[in-house]
Design a protein around this motif. Structure first.
Motif, PDB file in Angstrom:
ATOM      1  N   LEU A   1     -14.645  55.781 -28.074  1.00 19.08           N
ATOM      2  CA  LEU A   1     -15.045  54.406 -28.378  1.00 19.08           C
ATOM      3  C   LEU A   1     -13.927  53.405 -28.153  1.00 19.08           C
ATOM      4  O   LEU A   1     -14.156  52.308 -27.636  1.00 19.08           O
ATOM      5  N   TRP A   2     -12.697  53.762 -28.530  1.00 18.69           N
ATOM      6  CA  TRP A   2     -11.640  52.767 -28.659  1.00 18.69           C
ATOM      7  C   TRP A   2     -10.833  52.508 -27.396  1.00 18.69           C
ATOM      8  O   TRP A   2     -10.165  51.478 -27.308  1.00 18.69           O
ATOM      9  N   ASN A   3     -10.841  53.405 -26.423  1.00 16.13           N
ATOM     10  CA  ASN A   3      -9.989  53.161 -25.253  1.00 16.13           C
ATOM     11  C   ASN A   3     -10.692  53.350 -23.920  1.00 16.13           C
ATOM     12  O   ASN A   3     -10.057  53.232 -22.874  1.00 16.13           O
ATOM     13  N   SER A   4     -11.978  53.646 -23.913  1.00 17.83           N
ATOM     14  CA  SER A   4     -12.709  53.722 -22.651  1.00 17.83           C
ATOM     15  C   SER A   4     -13.314  52.360 -22.323  1.00 17.83           C
ATOM     16  O   SER A   4     -13.548  51.531 -23.207  1.00 17.83           O
TER      17      SER A   4
ATOM     18  N   LYS B   1     -14.011  49.913 -37.497  1.00 19.40           N
ATOM     19  CA  LYS B   1     -12.567  50.069 -37.669  1.00 19.40           C
ATOM     20  C   LYS B   1     -12.252  50.852 -38.937  1.00 19.40           C
ATOM     21  O   LYS B   1     -11.399  51.742 -38.938  1.00 19.40           O
ATOM     22  N   ARG B   2     -12.928  50.504 -40.027  1.00 21.17           N
ATOM     23  CA  ARG B   2     -12.651  51.178 -41.301  1.00 21.17           C
ATOM     24  C   ARG B   2     -12.959  52.666 -41.231  1.00 21.17           C
ATOM     25  O   ARG B   2     -12.262  53.482 -41.838  1.00 21.17           O
ATOM     26  N   ASN B   3     -13.974  53.018 -40.488  1.00 17.74           N
ATOM     27  CA  ASN B   3     -14.430  54.407 -40.478  1.00 17.74           C
ATOM     28  C   ASN B   3     -13.860  55.253 -39.354  1.00 17.74           C
ATOM     29  O   ASN B   3     -13.716  56.463 -39.508  1.00 17.74           O
ATOM     30  N   PHE B   4     -13.524  54.640 -38.217  1.00 14.02           N
ATOM     31  CA  PHE B   4     -13.251  55.455 -37.047  1.00 14.02           C
ATOM     32  C   PHE B   4     -11.934  55.200 -36.328  1.00 14.02           C
ATOM     33  O   PHE B   4     -11.606  55.941 -35.400  1.00 14.02           O
ATOM     34  N   LEU B   5     -11.177  54.187 -36.705  1.00 13.84           N
ATOM     35  CA  LEU B   5      -9.876  54.013 -36.057  1.00 13.84           C
ATOM     36  C   LEU B   5      -8.963  55.184 -36.425  1.00 13.84           C
ATOM     37  O   LEU B   5      -9.029  55.706 -37.544  1.00 13.84           O
TER      38      LEU B   5
ATOM     39  N   MET C   1      -4.913  51.147 -30.200  1.00 20.39           N
ATOM     40  CA  MET C   1      -6.340  50.900 -30.072  1.00 20.39           C
ATOM     41  C   MET C   1      -6.696  49.461 -30.453  1.00 20.39           C
ATOM     42  O   MET C   1      -7.529  48.814 -29.817  1.00 20.39           O
ATOM     43  N   ILE C   2      -6.045  48.942 -31.490  1.00 20.52           N
ATOM     44  CA  ILE C   2      -6.317  47.568 -31.907  1.00 20.52           C
ATOM     45  C   ILE C   2      -5.882  46.588 -30.825  1.00 20.52           C
ATOM     46  O   ILE C   2      -6.564  45.590 -30.557  1.00 20.52           O
TER      47      ILE C   2
ATOM     48  N   ASP D   1      -7.192  42.647 -26.688  1.00 19.76           N
ATOM     49  CA  ASP D   1      -7.111  42.214 -25.287  1.00 19.76           C
ATOM     50  C   ASP D   1      -8.507  42.121 -24.669  1.00 19.76           C
ATOM     51  O   ASP D   1      -8.803  41.189 -23.902  1.00 19.76           O
ATOM     52  N   ALA D   2      -9.353  43.097 -24.988  1.00 23.05           N
ATOM     53  CA  ALA D   2     -10.710  43.093 -24.449  1.00 23.05           C
ATOM     54  C   ALA D   2     -11.512  41.907 -24.982  1.00 23.05           C
ATOM     55  O   ALA D   2     -12.266  41.267 -24.239  1.00 23.05           O
TER      56      ALA D   2
END
Length: 297
Positions: A171-174, A193-197, A207-208, A213-214
């Protein structure tokens, strides 16, 4: 209209229709039998854990594999695999003493895809874009902390990406994940963010930054680019899509290797083409246009 609910190991995330607010999460543990009175069927949750343990391209799995992947006790896994096999959702190979997904599971997944108007109506548009760009055009939805391919159209190029239905991306970098995230409300992103970072501070910060940036790029251009954020040689351009009928939000990407997608083609061709795809899809779903949709899923 009610929005979609995505469940995960820590509770449930609700995506409201038309960007509505999230409902408060309900904490639960699939192994906690005391939650039956809170609206959850523990047995059903555990059975779905077994089915979800099978990934795209996996070999047959034994009970020990399923125990490791689900964290469920041996007796529970044995009882569930026996029941799921009897119902056709799993197939047991007596020689290997292992299980594979059965035809009932395949039928259920196909029914979900074939009845999804976004998947069905977008196919001709995705095919056209794949032929035009020589890249792979994909549609995916969120499943816990991963993006799962719901549809994929490839060009005739020999070097196109070879990901298929059911393929999972982070989820976070693709590119697919970032395209999905930029289309959510602040509350929806905060819940994820609370559950999956990642818990690791360095990974979390990375990841943040990718997400920030995105978000800035999407606000500026109307699409996002992800060049080497997931795999060094893979480049993707993506957009989010939220159906106006309250169906789950999804994302589209057009991806390939550097020889197919460079900064110039992303800016001048692929990004605008994806935005045009989204506009046409919205028009078709709302009945403002007609198009032949004879492609099979």
């Amino acid at each position: 209209m009610l929005g979609a609910i995505y469940r995960h190991a820590g509770g449930r995330i609700r995506f409201g229709g038309n960007g509505g607010q999230l409902r408060k999460r309900t904490k639960f543990d699939p192994n906690d039998d005391t939650l039956n009175g809170e609206g959850f069927s523990t047995s059903l949750v555990r059975g779905l854990q077994i089915l979800r343990a099978f990934g795209s391209g996996d070999p047959p799995l034994g009970n020990l594999d399923l125990m490791e992947r689900t964290g469920l006790p041996k007796a529970t896994v044995s009882r569930l695999t026996y029941t799921l096999s009897a119902l056709g959702y799993l197939v047991y190979d007596e020689a290997l003493r292992r299980y594979s997904l059965g035809t009932a599971s395949v039928s259920l997944g196909y029914t979900a895809l074939s009845s999804n108007p976004v998947v069905h109506v977008s196919r001709p548009l995705m095919h056209a874009l794949a032929r035009e760009t020589g890249a792979a055009v994909a549609l995916a939805g969120l499943e816990q902390n991963e993006m799962v391919y719901l549809s994929n159209c490839r060009s005739e190029s020999l070097v196109t990406l070879r990901l298929n239905l059911g393929s999972r991306l982070p989820l976070w970098n693709s590119g697919m994940g970032l395209a999905f995230l930029v289309g959510l409300t602040d509350d929806e992103r905060d819940e994820l963010k609370r559950n999956f970072l990642p818990k690791n501070r360095v990974e979390r910060a990375e990841m943040i930054k990718l997400l920030d940036d995105a978000l800035a790029q999407y606000a500026r251009l109307g699409y996002i680019t992800a060049f080497g954020t997931w795999q060094r040689h893979i480049r993707a351009v993506g957009i989010p899509f939220r159906p106006r009928d309250g169906s789950p939000p999804v994302a589209f990407t057009c991806g390939g290797i550097a020889e197919i997608i460079d900064s110039k083609s992303a800016r001048q061709k692929i990004g605008p083409a994806l935005m045009d795809l989204r506009e046409k899809l919205e028009s078709l779903l709302e009945g403002r246009n007609n198009i032949a949709i004879g492609d099979e899923i």
